[in-house]
Design an enzyme around this catalytic site. Structure first.
Site, mmCIF file in Angstrom:
data_model
loop_
_atom_site.group_PDB
_atom_site.id
_atom_site.type_symbol
_atom_site.label_atom_id
_atom_site.label_comp_id
_atom_site.label_asym_id
_atom_site.label_seq_id
_atom_site.Cartn_x
_atom_site.Cartn_y
_atom_site.Cartn_z
ATOM 1 N N SER A 130 77.332 63.474 29.878
ATOM 2 C CA SER A 130 77.660 64.829 29.436
ATOM 3 C C SER A 130 76.658 65.918 29.769
ATOM 4 O O SER A 130 76.984 67.096 29.651
ATOM 5 C CB SER A 130 77.883 64.843 27.928
ATOM 6 O OG SER A 130 79.210 64.491 27.675
ATOM 7 N N LYS A 187 73.696 73.379 22.727
ATOM 8 C CA LYS A 187 75.045 72.830 22.580
ATOM 9 C C LYS A 187 75.423 72.808 21.100
ATOM 10 O O LYS A 187 74.574 72.557 20.239
ATOM 11 C CB LYS A 187 75.039 71.407 23.145
ATOM 12 C CG LYS A 187 76.383 70.701 23.157
ATOM 13 C CD LYS A 187 76.244 69.328 23.827
ATOM 14 C CE LYS A 187 77.559 68.602 23.957
ATOM 15 N NZ LYS A 187 77.413 67.314 24.677
ATOM 16 N N SER A 214 80.676 66.616 28.474
ATOM 17 C CA SER A 214 81.076 67.467 27.379
ATOM 18 C C SER A 214 80.206 68.718 27.210
ATOM 19 O O SER A 214 80.614 69.647 26.513
ATOM 20 C CB SER A 214 81.048 66.665 26.074
ATOM 21 O OG SER A 214 79.730 66.266 25.754
HETATM 22 N N1 GLN Z 1 82.902 61.711 29.417
HETATM 23 C C1 GLN Z 1 82.213 60.754 28.630
HETATM 24 C C2 GLN Z 1 82.946 60.519 27.327
HETATM 25 O O1 GLN Z 1 83.909 61.145 27.122
HETATM 26 C C3 GLN Z 1 80.799 61.193 28.358
HETATM 27 C C4 GLN Z 1 80.658 62.085 27.191
HETATM 28 C C5 GLN Z 1 79.235 62.283 26.778
HETATM 29 O O2 GLN Z 1 78.293 61.935 27.479
HETATM 30 N N2 GLN Z 1 79.076 62.821 25.579
HETATM 31 O O3 GLN Z 1 82.573 59.730 26.537
#
Ligand code: GLN
Length: 477
Positions: free
Chosen positions: A175, A76, A151
């Site tokens: 994410s 990532k 994400s």
């Molecule tokens: N959707 C969640 C957020 O926007 C999780 C994102 C994540 O785990 N980085 O914070």
């Protein structure tokens, strides 16, 4: 390419001389080119991957290769790799090159994994659909009109589409697990402190964890074995020894599993996800396990608590992107203050700005008690209740996401609608305990559906073993 997807089969193929690592890398590079439209990769390390393939093939023939020899993995765009660009999906880190490698990258390389490229993600990992990336959204391979999830959307789609064998993502509130669920792959969020955060671009430091996305539980286990463990560069990393997860994937005896009735009654739960949960519960009961409802009275509070705390932490973590230290600097700036203001205004996207503003608000002296302090207390209640459930159950079973992958653009107008979709993943994040999403079925439109298992603190071994078992007993349904 299906037959290449797991590390065991690739290692066996190389050993028996049926596979050559360089050819394999070439095949993956071809596939990446043919699937550019998915937008999963931000950058491909073509020459480097080919060169490493030759070196590692040679090491294998000299019987000197590491445990991950044969693994072709993507990372990532939030994970630092020395002398390579990293942008966290943001314009503000445009052209920034990392001057050191994260511990997870060091460990992958030391065991001879081949890193094939960096993968698209929501800007600073803030999002659940990969639509907040400066590089544009990632398309779901199962249906190109749907989101990848986020994400770690690029990580999930790269594995889903066979563009690499595995990927590393990061999980702050879902994410790794939610995009894994949307893309039909396995995604594990480890216990907080199990994997070093050194060299991971910080979003919310008391939540962030790196985790693998793979096609099989076995691959998740071997990758975890390599990346987990104490790191002197991360004082929150645990000194607990790392078990040989991949060697202990057998389940013995019958388990006690809790499910939370509130999750099944939750508004917005897709009927096919609910049906899959019910079928999974029934299957496990038929196999002789105890699966019983246990009330979790805090479900309505998990999303607000998570967002107050992560936004607060983000507002502090992102203060370092000031146009002076890193990346993008506005051309329109005339003095120090306007350098900060303009670089940040032009460099960050809308969602990141929203979170910095809200995070700064909840930390401000007039509102600290009402929001930040209160959310910390509620986090403790959620953690205690979850641990209480896990003191007399081995696992908690719940959906990963309320529904399958949604349409591109479908939830972008209302951030709250997007946040609410995190309802099932943030509990384990608030509690800091491990959770995995398993691709147990597809819905009637052939979109993948994931089911989540939460395990005990540092119980990755039992969680992985039971996950493999659950994948096996539900196969061919
Ligand atoms: N959707 C969640 C957020 O926007 C999780 C994102 C994540 O785990 N980085 O914070």
């Amino acid at each position: 390419m299906e037959h290449h997807s797991s590390l065991n089969t690739v290692q066996a193929g190389i050993k028996e001389g049926r596979l050559n690592l360089k050819n394999l890398v070439e095949e993956y590079l071809e596939r990446i080119k043919a699937h550019r439209y998915l937008n999963a990769f931000i950058e491909v390390y073509e020459n480097e991957a080919l060169q490493r393939a030759a070196e590692i093939q040679d090491k294998i023939s000299r019987k000197k290769a590491g445990r991950l020899a044969g693994l072709i993995i993507g990372i990532k765009d939030l994970i630092c790799y020395r002398d390579h660009h990293i942008s966290a999906g943001s314009k503000i880190l445009e052209n920034y090159k990392s001057i050191f490698s994260s511990t997870v990258v060091e460990r992958l390389l030391a065991e001879d994994a081949i890193i094939i490229g960096r993968l698209n993600c929501d800007e600073f990992a803030m999002g659940g659909s990969n639509e907040n990336s400066w590089f544009g959204p990632v398309k779901n391979y199962a249906d190109n009109t749907k989101v990848s999830g986020g994400s770690s959307g690029g990580s999930a789609v790269a594995v889903q589409a066979g563009l690499c064998m595995a990927a590393l993502g990061t999980d702050t509130g879902g994410s790794v697990r939610q995009p894994a669920s949307f893309c039909g792959v396995v995604g594990l969020k480890p216990t907080y402190g199990r994997v070093s955060r050194h060299g991971i671009v910080a979003y919310a430091s008391s939540f962030d964890q790196v985790g693998p996305l793979t096609t099989s539980v076995e691959d998740a286990a071997i990758i975890m074995e390599v990346i987990a463990g104490k790191d002197e560069y991360d004082s929150t990393s645990s000194t607990l020894p790392v078990p040989a997860y991949s060697q202990h994937l057998n389940v013995s005896g019958k388990k006690r599993i809790a499910y939370l009735p509130e999750t099944l009654e939750s508004e917005g739960l897709d009927p096919e996800v609910k049906a899959l949960m019910e079928a999974t519960i029934k299957k496990l009961q038929d196999e002789g396990h105890t699966v019983e409802p246990v009330s979790f009275p805090y479900l309505d509070y998990v999303v607000p608590t998570y967002y107050i705390l992560t936004m607060a932490e983000a507002s502090s973590n992102l203060a370092r992107y000031d146009g002076v230290h890193y990346g993008y600097r506005s051309d329109n700036a005339t003095d120090l203050e306007s350098t900060y203001k303009k670089s940040r205004s032009e460099g960050f996207g809308t969602e990141v700005k929203r979170r910095i503003l809200l995070g700064t608000f909840v930390l401000s002296s007039g509102h600290y008690d009402a929001f930040y302090d209160k959310a910390q207390r509620v986090r403790r209640l959620i953690r205690n209740k979850t641990e209480e459930i896990l003191s007399y159950h081995d696992f908690i079973l719940l959906p990963t996401s309320p529904g399958p992958a949604f349409g591109l653009g479908e939830k972008t107008d209302d951030p709250v609608v997007m946040y609410l979709a995190d309802i099932f993943t943030v509990q384990a994040s608030l509690a800091g305990i491990p959770a995995i999403s398993l691709p147990l079925d597809n819905n009637s439109k052939n979109l993948p559906l994931g089911i989540q298992l939460i395990g005990k603190r540092f119980g990755e071994n039992e969680l992985l073993a039971f996950s493999k078992y659950l994948m096996d007993v539900t196969k061919g349904r």
